[in-house]
Design an enzyme around this catalytic site. Structure first.
Site, mmCIF file in Angstrom:
data_model
loop_
_atom_site.group_PDB
_atom_site.id
_atom_site.type_symbol
_atom_site.label_atom_id
_atom_site.label_comp_id
_atom_site.label_asym_id
_atom_site.label_seq_id
_atom_site.Cartn_x
_atom_site.Cartn_y
_atom_site.Cartn_z
ATOM 1 C CD1 TRP A 1 14.186 6.693 -27.261
ATOM 2 C CD2 TRP A 1 13.689 8.836 -27.581
ATOM 3 N NE1 TRP A 1 14.829 7.119 -28.402
ATOM 4 C CE2 TRP A 1 14.547 8.415 -28.634
ATOM 5 C CE3 TRP A 1 13.261 10.157 -27.573
ATOM 6 C CZ2 TRP A 1 14.967 9.269 -29.668
ATOM 7 C CZ3 TRP A 1 13.678 11.005 -28.609
ATOM 8 C CH2 TRP A 1 14.510 10.561 -29.636
ATOM 9 C CG ASP A 2 11.467 4.045 -29.853
ATOM 10 O OD1 ASP A 2 12.378 4.458 -29.125
ATOM 11 O OD2 ASP A 2 11.653 3.240 -30.790
ATOM 12 C CE LYS B 1 21.009 4.355 -34.645
ATOM 13 N NZ LYS B 1 20.880 3.621 -33.392
ATOM 14 C CD GLN B 2 18.085 8.193 -33.375
ATOM 15 O OE1 GLN B 2 18.852 7.257 -33.196
ATOM 16 N NE2 GLN B 2 16.847 8.183 -32.937
ATOM 17 C CD GLU C 1 21.267 4.848 -29.816
ATOM 18 O OE1 GLU C 1 21.407 4.019 -30.726
ATOM 19 O OE2 GLU C 1 20.423 4.730 -28.904
#
Ligand code: BGC
Length: 776
Positions: free
Chosen positions: A357-358, A601-602, A488
């Site tokens: 998906w980046d 995480k992000q 994640e």
């Protein structure tokens, strides 16, 4: 962290040879031309630690999945970017003693990646065990002017005494992937031939049956005069070498020119590969090294003209952003809609497959603004072409009626990922594919895309969400269970706000797209309806019922959206309370401990706020940012850029700058201690976003570009070019104000600090700081 790379505006420079940095440098100094790429391995023998990497875009191998506990729905294989024929080998012996940088005494080692002109240079002096010293200077590049060609100029001079030089110019297809699941080799030999100073090796991948022909032609000069060297051919399985010996006097310069052609069945019929390679070799050697390099420089000058970001007053930041832009342009040129951008580009094996998906979430905007519209469009068409596979993928998981689930990782459209908590649950990737269509049209105004390709994808994605949600009797709302968001570090959660919000947005956007195509492209609409068996009335009704009744978790007291239903039950600690020894969590803590912690995480909630910024008022953005950022460990390279953009929007210039630095020099300074696996290519687009959308404050609103820039304190000025709907703009933000120049004939209106400025073709405008101050 490492800091051995010299700070320089245009070049990546390593001085002195440190074998501990070799794998790291192999990643940093990687080369690519969109069609093929390679790590910066040495031409000569290197018996030290190294990771060999030559990759041909689109050529992959389906390695049989290896998991501990098989779950129904797992894909059978993981498609891997394939280590391909190594064509750079120039093995040198002097008086039988092999040149090997792991064994020789090395001095004056220097490696330079010339980003402006697109080539790699390396020089050193080596003293061998037999006390012979030789000076080597090697230059190589992968042509972007002719993307079937590469070339090396390898110069050797004996510094003391005379010697017998033996040179072996190799084509080595007997290579393997370090990440091979069953230690299997993936290539078989089809054909090889060598004639005088040319050699051609054709290999085929097992299972996928891709073929590549790699050709080389070698020319050797002695003190500038062509040497009619006789070559003996050495053959082995998947291996060819053109060997020659030369008597060399002290001070005489031997130059080996090695021209290479890398051709694959992606672009030619198998029967034509060898001829195509021969033609490419002929083109290369006819031009000669210097002219090829000149063409390369010119092609790169052209690329830089439209994609460079110039930062004045901060050389480290300048080098960082140029390195990111350089790697992005080396990885994807947009010429071929079958190709995509892997998280590591051509710089390593990690992450195997090519597409995450980046691409949609992070990379698309870079290509939209810096390249022809067709480049970004090709990235969308790539997913359009995978639609059937995405539908099959959803079917395998039990979905029906044309619902599509795009894969987490893919090469050819099929899912390759095999961890249930990601493969089955990190489904927000489907939303990113839809968002990219919206983003592309918002930017280009090419709404025709919906009729030609987009609508079918949107309908299939909407159908997926409509089946993935379920009605909760308890809540009297639709909920989505068993989810992993972009974070994640939490799996199998219920009602991940980001995924719920995105799904709801997708359903609305798909419905809008249906209306648009029906009204404006009636005939195409009917075809789409028939092809996809689209039940307009009932499906639209269902979608709207879901979006009107979608549960979005929030905490009214804190005034924030909730990461997921149970998030506030977790012990709430902040990253600032973690000891340094605990970081990075993913290397120091058990997975169980990570999952139960509140650490993120992000960007997750903040990823949604970033995508749909205009839907939220500034107070809401600030509350969520202030809550989530202190809980975020940024252990994905995709995280800091989103935070940089939001920090900039909220006026937190210092934090915006800190986040920017972290993304821009992530690989150059090896922040995450993992650059040796390859560069973080997709997050490099995030760095570009941090400058353009963060410091530049660029947005597309109401069909217009708008800017709300500020300049980081350390910088004197920064400038960038933006393509927008047939115009090309140069924007320079400096201490006194903003300078805008329309570099095209087409007039356009640009909004700066909330005020519209009309720019005629080639008009320039300076918006003074006084005005900026008033407006702020
Ligand atoms: C991130 C994902 C990303 C992947 C590839 C992971 O670490 O969490 O969001 O898609 O890396 O870049």
């Amino acid at each position: 962290m490492k800091n051995y790379i010299k700070i320089d505006e245009w070049n990546i420079i390593e001085e002195g040879f440190n074998p501990h940095y070799q794998k790291n440098s192999e990643s940093l100094f990687s080369l690519g031309n969109g069609r093929f790429g390679q790590r910066a391995n040495f031409e000569e023998t290197y018996s030290g630690e190294t990771m060999l990497g030559n990759y041909v875009a689109g050529v992959y191998y389906p390695d049989k999945t290896r998991v501990g506990w098989w779950k129904n729905g797992y894909p059978e294989y993981f498609a891997k970017v394939l280590n391909a024929t190594n064509w750079i080998g120039i093995k040198i012996k002097v008086d039988v003693e092999e040149l090997d940088l792991a064994k020789a005494a090395i001095s004056d080692f220097k490696r330079i990646l010339h980003m402006k002109e697109g080539y790699l240079e390396r020089s050193f002096v080596a003293t061998l065990k037999n006390k012979i010293s030789l000076k080597v200077n090697a230059t190589r590049f992968l042509s972007i002017a002719d993307d079937e060609i590469a070339a090396i100029k390898y110069s050797v001079t004996l510094l003391k005494g005379n010697g017998e030089l033996s040179i072996s110019n190799q084509l080595d297809g007997d290579v393997s992937n370090q990440d091979s699941n069953y230690d299997e080799k993936f290539w078989t030999e089809i054909q090889k031939e060598a004639n005088q100073n040319e050699a051609y090796l054709t290999l085929e991948t097992k299972k996928t049956l891709f073929q590549t022909t790699t050709g080389i032609k070698v020319e050797i000069t002695k003190d500038g005069v062509l040497n009619n060297s006789e070559f003996t051919v050495h053959k082995n399985d998947k291996f060819l070498a053109l060997n020659t010996n030369l008597s060399v006097k002290e001070g005489e310069e031997i130059i080996i020119y090695k021209y290479a052609a890398i051709i694959s069945s992606m672009n030619y019929a198998n029967a034509d590969l060898v001829n195509a390679a021969k033609n490419a070799i002929k083109r290369a050697s006819n031009k000669g090294f210097d002219k090829l390099l000149q063409d390369q420089s010119q092609a790169w000058v052209k690329k830089w003209k439209e994609s460079d970001i110039i930062i004045e007053g901060d050389v480290a930041a300048q080098q960082g952003i140029r390195f990111n832009i350089f790697q992005l342009n080396q990885t994807y040129t947009g010429e071929d809609e079958r190709l995509n951008i892997g998280p590591k580009g051509f710089t390593g094996e990690k992450y195997g497959g090519s597409t995450y998906w980046d691409t949609e979430a992070y990379c698309l905007p870079f290509y939209l603004s810096t390249a022809d519209e067709k480049v970004a469009k090709n990235l969308l068409i790539y997913r359009y072409k995978h639609l059937e596979k995405a539908i099959e993928n959803a079917q395998k998981l039990g979905f029906s009626n044309g619902a599509a689930l795009y894969p987490m990782v893919t090469m050819n459209g099929e899912e390759c990922h095999n961890e249930w908590e990601i493969t089955f649950e990190e489904i927000h990737r489907n939303g990113a594919v839809a968002f990219a269509i919206f983003n592309y049209i918002r930017y280009t105004d090419d709404a025709q895309y919906l009729a030609d390709y987009g609508l079918e994808v949107l309908v299939a994605i909407a159908r997926f969400w409509a089946q993935r949600v379920n009605w909760s009797e308890d809540k009297k709302q639709y909920v989505m269970l068993g989810i992993t968001g972009p974070n994640e570090y939490e799996n199998n959660v219920n009602n991940n706000w980001y995924t719920n919000y995105l799904a709801s947005w997708c359903l609305n956007y798909a419905a809008e797209a249906v209306d648009y195509v029906k009204l404006n492209h009636a005939e195409k609409y009917q075809k789409i309806v028939a092809k996809n068996n689209f039940k307009e009335v009932s499906e639209l009704q269902k979608w709207s019922h879901i979006t009107n009744n979608f549960f979005l978790p929030e905490d009214k007291k804190l005034g924030i959206y909730l990461q997921q239903d149970g998030y506030l039950d977790k012990e709430q600690t902040l990253v600032s309370e973690l000891s340094m020894e605990a970081r990075p969590l993913n290397q120091k803590w058990s997975w169980d401990r990570i999952l139960r912690s509140c650490f993120i995480k992000q960007a997750d909630v903040l990823q949604g706020i970033y995508f749909f910024e205009d839907k939220f008022d500034e107070e809401t953005i600030k509350r969520n940012y202030d809550f989530y950022e202190p809980r975020t460990v940024h252990e994905s390279s995709l995280s800091p850029c989103v935070h940089a953009i939001l920090a900039a929007k909220l006026g937190d210039e210092k934090r915006a700058y800190d986040f920017y630095l972290r993304t821009s020099r992530l690989d150059l300074d090896d922040y995450n201690n993992d650059t040796e696996d390859g560069c973080h290519t997709t997050s490099m687009a995030g760095t570009w976003l941090a400058v353009i959308e963060g410091f530049g404050g660029m947005r597309v609103r109401n069909g217009q570009l708008s800017f709300n820039p500020f300049i980081p304190e350390k910088w004197e000025a920064f400038s960038f070019k933006i393509r927008f709907r047939g115009s090309l703009l140069n924007i320079k933000v400096h201490k006194e104000g903003v300078y805008i120049e329309n570099l095209s004939v087409k007039e356009l209106t640009v909004n700066v600090f909330g005020i519209n400025h009309q720019l005629e073709g080639f008009e320039k405008k300076e918006i003074a700081l006084e005005k900026v101050d008033q407006l702020n």
